[in-house]
Design an enzyme around this catalytic site. Structure first.
Site, mmCIF file in Angstrom:
data_model
loop_
_atom_site.group_PDB
_atom_site.id
_atom_site.type_symbol
_atom_site.label_atom_id
_atom_site.label_comp_id
_atom_site.label_asym_id
_atom_site.label_seq_id
_atom_site.Cartn_x
_atom_site.Cartn_y
_atom_site.Cartn_z
ATOM 1 C CB CYS A 145 -19.909 -7.100 39.125
ATOM 2 S SG CYS A 145 -21.408 -6.903 40.125
ATOM 3 N NE ARG B 215 -33.507 -1.598 25.308
ATOM 4 C CZ ARG B 215 -34.260 -0.651 24.740
ATOM 5 N NH1 ARG B 215 -33.715 0.260 23.968
ATOM 6 N NH2 ARG B 215 -35.561 -0.602 24.954
HETATM 7 FE FE1 SF4 Z 1 -21.693 -2.299 41.438
HETATM 8 FE FE2 SF4 Z 1 -23.398 -2.568 39.419
HETATM 9 FE FE3 SF4 Z 1 -20.727 -2.488 38.991
HETATM 10 FE FE4 SF4 Z 1 -21.785 -4.630 40.137
HETATM 11 S S1 SF4 Z 1 -22.219 -3.876 38.067
HETATM 12 S S2 SF4 Z 1 -19.932 -3.534 40.831
HETATM 13 S S3 SF4 Z 1 -23.416 -3.699 41.360
HETATM 14 S S4 SF4 Z 1 -21.984 -0.838 39.778
#
Ligand code: SF4
Ligand code: SAM
Ligand code: DTB
Length: 336
Positions: free
Chosen positions: A64, A268
Site C-alpha cells: 500500500c 468518521r
Molecule cells: Fe499492511 Fe495495512 Fe499498511 Fe497495507 S495498510 S501496508 S496491509 S498495514
C-alpha cells in the site's frame, strides 16, 4: 421513522451520476443538505471519540503506497511484535477514562492467520468488550470463520477500507485486489459484525475517483455502519511521500457526500486532522462527520493534542457520544 428521514432515505441503488451530481453541487448547498441529512438520523450535538492502538506495528508484506508500515518502504516506523493482552487492556482503560467509547486495534498484517496471535486478539476483544466499549479491529483480510470467532468474542465492528475507487485502486496497491477487499467485507457482514469501511483522499485521485469510492460504499448490499474518511498522511519513505496536499474543500465535499448518500452511518473524520484548523473541522462536523480519533497518536502518525481537541469540542458545544447508541446494535455482554 422520523419525518425528516423520508427526505434522505437509506438507499443502496444509487447511480454514480446521482452521487456525482450531489458531490458537484455548489459547496454551501452541499453542506446544507448534508447537515439536514445528519440531523435526520443523528444527534448533531454529539461526536464519538474513538481511540486507536497499533497492537502490531510495521513489517507488513503488502505494498500500500501510503502506508508507513509496509516492510518494503524505508520509513522511520519501528516495528514491534504483537502486544500482550495486558498491555492492550491497559491502553483501553486509559482511553475509556479519557472519554472514548470506541477502541480500535490495528495490526500490520496482510491477513488473519489461525494461530496464537489471533487467539490473543480474541482474548483482547473479550476483555475490552467487557469494559463496555465498542471494540473494533483492523487486522487485514479474513475468512468467514475468523469473522464469526471475532463476533462471538464480542467484537462490535471490523475495519477494512476500500481506500479509493475501483479504477484508481491499482495505482495505489498491487499486492491484493479490490475484489479481495470486497470478499473480506462480505465475510464481516455475513458474520453479523458491523462494517467499518472507507478510504483515503489526497493520494492523487480525481473527483471522479472520490465519487467512485462513495458509490462503491453506498451500493454495497448494506451501507457500512461506519465510514472513515482519511486524508493522506504523507509519510517520509513511502511512495506517496511527496504527494501534494489535497485542498481541504475536496475532503469536505467527500464527507458531505458520504453523509447524504449513507445518512444513517457514522462518518468518521479520521487521519489528517493535524493539518486542519478548528474552523475547517467545524465545517466537517457541520457536513455530517460525527466521530474523531482522539489521543496523541493514530496508529503510527501524530494526531492533535488531546487537550486541544477537548477545548475545540467544548467551543463547538459538542459532547462525547456514548457507546452502543444505535438501538439495532447489541449491548456488550458484560458490565454494560
Ligand atoms: Fe499492511 Fe495495512 Fe499498511 Fe497495507 S495498510 S501496508 S496491509 S498495514
Ligand atoms: N493492515 C490492515 C489493513 O490494511 O487492512 C489494517 C491496518 S491499515 C494501517 C488501516 C487503514 O489505515 C488503511 O486501510 C488505510 O486506509 C489507513 N491508512 C494507512 N496509512 C495511512 C496514511 N498514511 N494516511 C491515511 N490513512 C492511512
Ligand atoms: C482508518 O480508516 N483510519 C485509521 C483506522 N482506520 C485504522 C488508521 C489511520 C492510520 C493513519 C496512518 C498511521 O497512523 O499509521
Amino acid at each position: 421513522m422520523h419525518e425528516s428521514q423520508g427526505h434522505f432515505p437509506v438507499r443502496t441503488n444509487w447511480t454514480r451520476e446521482e452521487i456525482q451530481y450531489i458531490f458537484n453541487q455548489p459547496l454551501l448547498s452541499l453542506i446544507f443538505q448534508a447537515a439536514q441529512a445528519h440531523r435526520a438520523y443523528h444527534d448533531p450535538s454529539e461526536v464519538q471519540m474513538s481511540t486507536l492502538l497499533s497492537v502490531k506495528t510495521g513489517g507488513c508484506p503488502e505494498d500500500c503506497s501510503y502506508c508507513p508500515q509496509a516492510a518494503r518502504y524505508h520509513t522511520d516506523v519501528k516495528g514491534t511484535p504483537l502486544l500482550n493482552v495486558q498491555e492492550i487492556v491497559e491502553s483501553a482503560l486509559k482511553a475509556k477514562e479519557a472519554g472514548s467509547s470506541r477502541f480500535c486495534m490495528g495490526a500490520a498484517w496482510r491477513e488473519v492467520k489461525d494461530n496464537v496471535h489471533f487467539d490473543r486478539m480474541i482474548d483482547a476483544v473479550k476483555q475490552v468488550n467487557a469494559m463496555g466499549m465498542e471494540v473494533c479491529c483492523t487486522l487485514g483480510m479474513l475468512n468467514k470463520e475468523q469473522a464469526l470467532r471475532l463476533k462471538e468474542a464480542g467484537l462490535h465492528s471490523y475495519n477494512h477500507n476500500l481506500d479509493t475507487s475501483p479504477e484508481y485502486y491499482d495505482k495505489v496497491i498491487q499486492t491484493r485486489t479490490y475484489q479481495d477487499r470486497l470478499d473480506t467485507l462480505e465475510h464481516v457482514r455475513e458474520a453479523g459484525l458491523n462494517v467499518c469501511c472507507g478510504g483515503i483522499v489526497g493520494m492523487g485521485e480525481s473527483d471522479a475517483d472520490r465519487v467512485g469510492l462513495l458509490h462503491t460504499l453506498a451500493t454495497l448490499p448494506e451501507h457500512p455502519q461506519s465510514v472513515p474518511v482519511n486524508a493522506l498522511v504523507a509519510v517520509k519513505g513511502t511512495p506517496l511521500e511527496k504527494q501534494e496536499k489535497l485542498p481541504f474543500w475536496e475532503m469536505l465535499k467527500t464527507i458531505a457526500t458520504a453523509r447524504i448518500v449513507m445518512p444513517a452511518s457514522m462518518v468518521r473524520l479520521s487521519a489528517g486532522r493535524t493539518e486542519l484548523s478548528a474552523a475547517e473541522q467545524a465545517l466537517c462536523f457541520m457536513a455530517g462527520a460525527n466521530s474523531i480519533f482522539t489521543g496523541d497518536k493514530l496508529l503510527t502518525t501524530p494526531n492533535p493534542d488531546f487537550n486541544e481537541d477537548a477545548t475545540m469540542l467544548q467551543l463547538f458545544g459538542l459532547k462525547p457520544r456514548p457507546a452502543f447508541k444505535d438501538q439495532n446494535q447489541e449491548a456488550p455482554m458484560a458490565n454494560a
